[in-house]
Write a protein that holds these residues in place. Structure first.
Motif, PDB file in Angstrom:
ATOM      1  N   UNK A  88       0.941  -1.187  -0.088  1.00 33.45           N
ATOM      2  CA  UNK A  88       0.074   0.157  -0.071  1.00 33.45           C
ATOM      3  C   UNK A  88       0.927   1.451   0.094  1.00 33.45           C
ATOM      4  N   UNK A  89       0.902   2.093  -0.976  1.00 29.99           N
ATOM      5  CA  UNK A  89       1.418   3.193  -1.064  1.00 29.99           C
ATOM      6  C   UNK A  89       1.145   4.244   0.013  1.00 29.99           C
ATOM      7  N   UNK A  90       0.093   4.587   0.658  1.00 30.27           N
ATOM      8  CA  UNK A  90       0.027   5.198   1.875  1.00 30.27           C
ATOM      9  C   UNK A  90       0.879   4.826   3.003  1.00 30.27           C
ATOM     10  N   UNK A  91       1.023   3.654   3.016  1.00 24.41           N
ATOM     11  CA  UNK A  91       1.934   3.303   4.203  1.00 24.41           C
ATOM     12  C   UNK A  91       3.572   3.821   4.108  1.00 24.41           C
ATOM     13  N   UNK A  92       3.795   4.399   2.802  1.00 24.27           N
ATOM     14  CA  UNK A  92       5.169   4.938   2.682  1.00 24.27           C
ATOM     15  C   UNK A  92       5.677   5.818   3.718  1.00 24.27           C
ATOM     16  N   UNK A  93       4.430   6.649   4.185  1.00 22.79           N
ATOM     17  CA  UNK A  93       4.760   7.860   5.161  1.00 22.79           C
ATOM     18  C   UNK A  93       4.917   7.362   6.501  1.00 22.79           C
ATOM     19  N   UNK A  94       4.377   6.506   6.974  1.00 24.38           N
ATOM     20  CA  UNK A  94       4.645   5.858   8.510  1.00 24.38           C
ATOM     21  C   UNK A  94       6.255   5.064   8.092  1.00 24.38           C
ATOM     22  N   UNK A  95       6.395   4.544   6.900  1.00 24.01           N
ATOM     23  CA  UNK A  95       7.533   3.661   7.035  1.00 24.01           C
ATOM     24  C   UNK A  95       8.589   4.669   6.965  1.00 24.01           C
ATOM     25  N   UNK A  96       8.772   5.845   6.426  1.00 19.84           N
ATOM     26  CA  UNK A  96       9.716   6.572   6.265  1.00 19.84           C
ATOM     27  C   UNK A  96      10.162   7.274   7.454  1.00 19.84           C
ATOM     28  N   UNK A  97       9.035   7.642   8.045  1.00 19.97           N
ATOM     29  CA  UNK A  97       9.087   8.244   9.689  1.00 19.97           C
ATOM     30  C   UNK A  97       9.782   7.204  10.484  1.00 19.97           C
ATOM     31  N   UNK A  98       9.394   5.825  10.391  1.00 17.47           N
ATOM     32  CA  UNK A  98      10.278   4.959  11.013  1.00 17.47           C
ATOM     33  C   UNK A  98      11.405   4.657  10.662  1.00 17.47           C
ATOM     34  N   UNK A  99      11.927   4.800   9.577  1.00 17.71           N
ATOM     35  CA  UNK A  99      13.259   4.977   8.968  1.00 17.71           C
ATOM     36  C   UNK A  99      14.039   6.087   9.662  1.00 17.71           C
ATOM     37  N   UNK A 100      13.535   7.236   9.789  1.00 14.43           N
ATOM     38  CA  UNK A 100      13.957   8.443  10.443  1.00 14.43           C
ATOM     39  C   UNK A 100      14.259   8.159  11.886  1.00 14.43           C
ATOM     40  N   UNK A 101      13.140   7.509  12.534  1.00 11.85           N
ATOM     41  CA  UNK A 101      13.486   7.377  14.136  1.00 11.85           C
ATOM     42  C   UNK A 101      14.398   6.363  14.250  1.00 11.85           C
ATOM     43  N   UNK A 102      14.524   5.357  13.345  1.00 11.85           N
ATOM     44  CA  UNK A 102      15.480   4.141  13.297  1.00 11.85           C
ATOM     45  C   UNK A 102      17.006   4.755  13.505  1.00 11.85           C
ATOM     46  N   UNK A 153       6.775  13.367  -3.476  1.00 12.90           N
ATOM     47  CA  UNK A 153       7.134  13.785  -2.117  1.00 12.90           C
ATOM     48  C   UNK A 153       7.650  12.526  -1.586  1.00 12.90           C
ATOM     49  N   UNK A 154       7.155  11.395  -1.645  1.00 11.11           N
ATOM     50  CA  UNK A 154       7.756  10.040  -1.066  1.00 11.11           C
ATOM     51  C   UNK A 154       9.061   9.864  -1.637  1.00 11.11           C
ATOM     52  N   UNK A 155       9.144   9.915  -2.917  1.00 15.20           N
ATOM     53  CA  UNK A 155      10.590   9.680  -3.449  1.00 15.20           C
ATOM     54  C   UNK A 155      11.514  10.593  -2.897  1.00 15.20           C
ATOM     55  N   UNK A 156      11.263  12.147  -2.810  1.00 13.69           N
ATOM     56  CA  UNK A 156      12.126  13.118  -2.233  1.00 13.69           C
ATOM     57  C   UNK A 156      12.332  12.721  -0.876  1.00 13.69           C
ATOM     58  N   UNK A 157      11.354  12.345  -0.043  1.00 16.71           N
ATOM     59  CA  UNK A 157      11.942  12.155   1.104  1.00 16.71           C
ATOM     60  C   UNK A 157      12.742  10.987   1.407  1.00 16.71           C
ATOM     61  N   UNK A 158      12.404   9.999   0.521  1.00 18.42           N
ATOM     62  CA  UNK A 158      13.456   8.786   0.669  1.00 18.42           C
ATOM     63  C   UNK A 158      14.741   9.034   0.299  1.00 18.42           C
ATOM     64  N   UNK A 159      14.985   9.711  -0.892  1.00 19.02           N
ATOM     65  CA  UNK A 159      16.097  10.188  -1.167  1.00 19.02           C
ATOM     66  C   UNK A 159      17.122  10.930  -0.309  1.00 19.02           C
ATOM     67  N   UNK A 160      16.365  12.002   0.605  1.00 17.46           N
ATOM     68  CA  UNK A 160      16.917  12.767   1.588  1.00 17.46           C
ATOM     69  C   UNK A 160      17.439  11.741   2.819  1.00 17.46           C
ATOM     70  N   UNK A 161      16.564  10.627   2.988  1.00 15.29           N
ATOM     71  CA  UNK A 161      16.875   9.717   4.069  1.00 15.29           C
ATOM     72  C   UNK A 161      17.999   8.946   3.575  1.00 15.29           C
ATOM     73  N   UNK A 162      18.246   8.804   2.389  1.00 14.79           N
ATOM     74  CA  UNK A 162      19.023   7.545   1.758  1.00 14.79           C
ATOM     75  C   UNK A 162      18.240   6.196   2.095  1.00 14.79           C
ATOM     76  N   UNK A 163      16.852   6.300   1.834  1.00 14.34           N
ATOM     77  CA  UNK A 163      16.209   4.854   1.792  1.00 14.34           C
ATOM     78  C   UNK A 163      15.845   4.622   0.254  1.00 14.34           C
ATOM     79  N   UNK A 164      16.061   3.137   0.047  1.00 19.58           N
ATOM     80  CA  UNK A 164      15.980   2.862  -1.349  1.00 19.58           C
ATOM     81  C   UNK A 164      14.677   2.232  -1.488  1.00 19.58           C
ATOM     82  N   UNK A 165      13.971   2.660  -2.435  1.00 17.87           N
ATOM     83  CA  UNK A 165      12.624   2.385  -2.810  1.00 17.87           C
ATOM     84  C   UNK A 165      12.613   1.237  -3.981  1.00 17.87           C
ATOM     85  N   UNK A 166      12.338   0.009  -3.635  1.00 10.38           N
ATOM     86  CA  UNK A 166      12.245  -0.995  -4.946  1.00 10.38           C
ATOM     87  C   UNK A 166      10.836  -1.528  -5.082  1.00 10.38           C
ATOM     88  N   UNK A 167      10.649  -1.828  -6.464  1.00 10.95           N
ATOM     89  CA  UNK A 167       9.422  -2.216  -7.270  1.00 10.95           C
ATOM     90  C   UNK A 167       9.463  -3.757  -7.498  1.00 10.95           C
TER      91      UNK A 167
END
Length: 138
Positions: free
Chosen positions: A37-51, A82-96
């Motif tokens: 689910x795409x909407x889950x990207x927001x809390x996942x990215x928040x979790x990555x930041x917290x970790x 926005x998801x891609x921009x935030x992921x790049x800023x956090x160095x989180x890789x999004x894979x499909x």
């Protein structure tokens, strides 16, 4: 004789160096989240930041794998920007998941180029787990 001894010494030093690099990678906390689910990207990215904050120097790699019917939403570049921009800023890789793209007849060229496509997202998740990644499926 000196050449043989020098060669053996070089091989031994190289092996110790490789082992030290492998141990350093294993000492890092690496994470992978499989989502459908795409909407889950927001809390996942928040979790990555917290970790990253919590782990400090022990924070390693964080990857998100997108599988299932939600790959259709990846064509909406406004939604993904926005998801891609935030992921790049956090160095989180999004894979499909390439299997999902094929199943739902989505051409790779229709999704943002910043996203990496792997042949099989579930297999990729297991491969990362075998490398020591902590995994969560949502």
């Amino acid at each position: 004789m000196k050449t043989i001894i020098l060669s053996i010494f070089t091989v031994i030093i190289s092996l110790f160096s490789l082992q030290a690099n492998a141990q350093d990678r294993l000492s890092k906390n690496n994470y992978v989240v499989l989502t459908s689910k795409i909407p889950q990207l927001k809390p996942i990215l928040l979790t990555a930041d917290a970790l990253e904050q919590e782990d400090g120097n022990n924070y390693g790699d964080f990857q998100i794998i997108i599988c299932g019917k939600t790959v259709e939403d990846l064509k909406n570049k406004d939604l993904m920007h926005d998801f891609i921009h935030k992921a790049e800023a956090q160095k989180v890789k999004i894979v499909v998941c390439g299997f999902s793209l094929k199943k739902f007849k989505i051409d790779e060229n229709e999704i943002p180029e910043e996203l990496e496509v792997v042949p099989n997202g579930i297999l990729y998740d297991f491969q990362l787990q075998k490398k020591g990644y902590r995994s969560l499926a949502l």
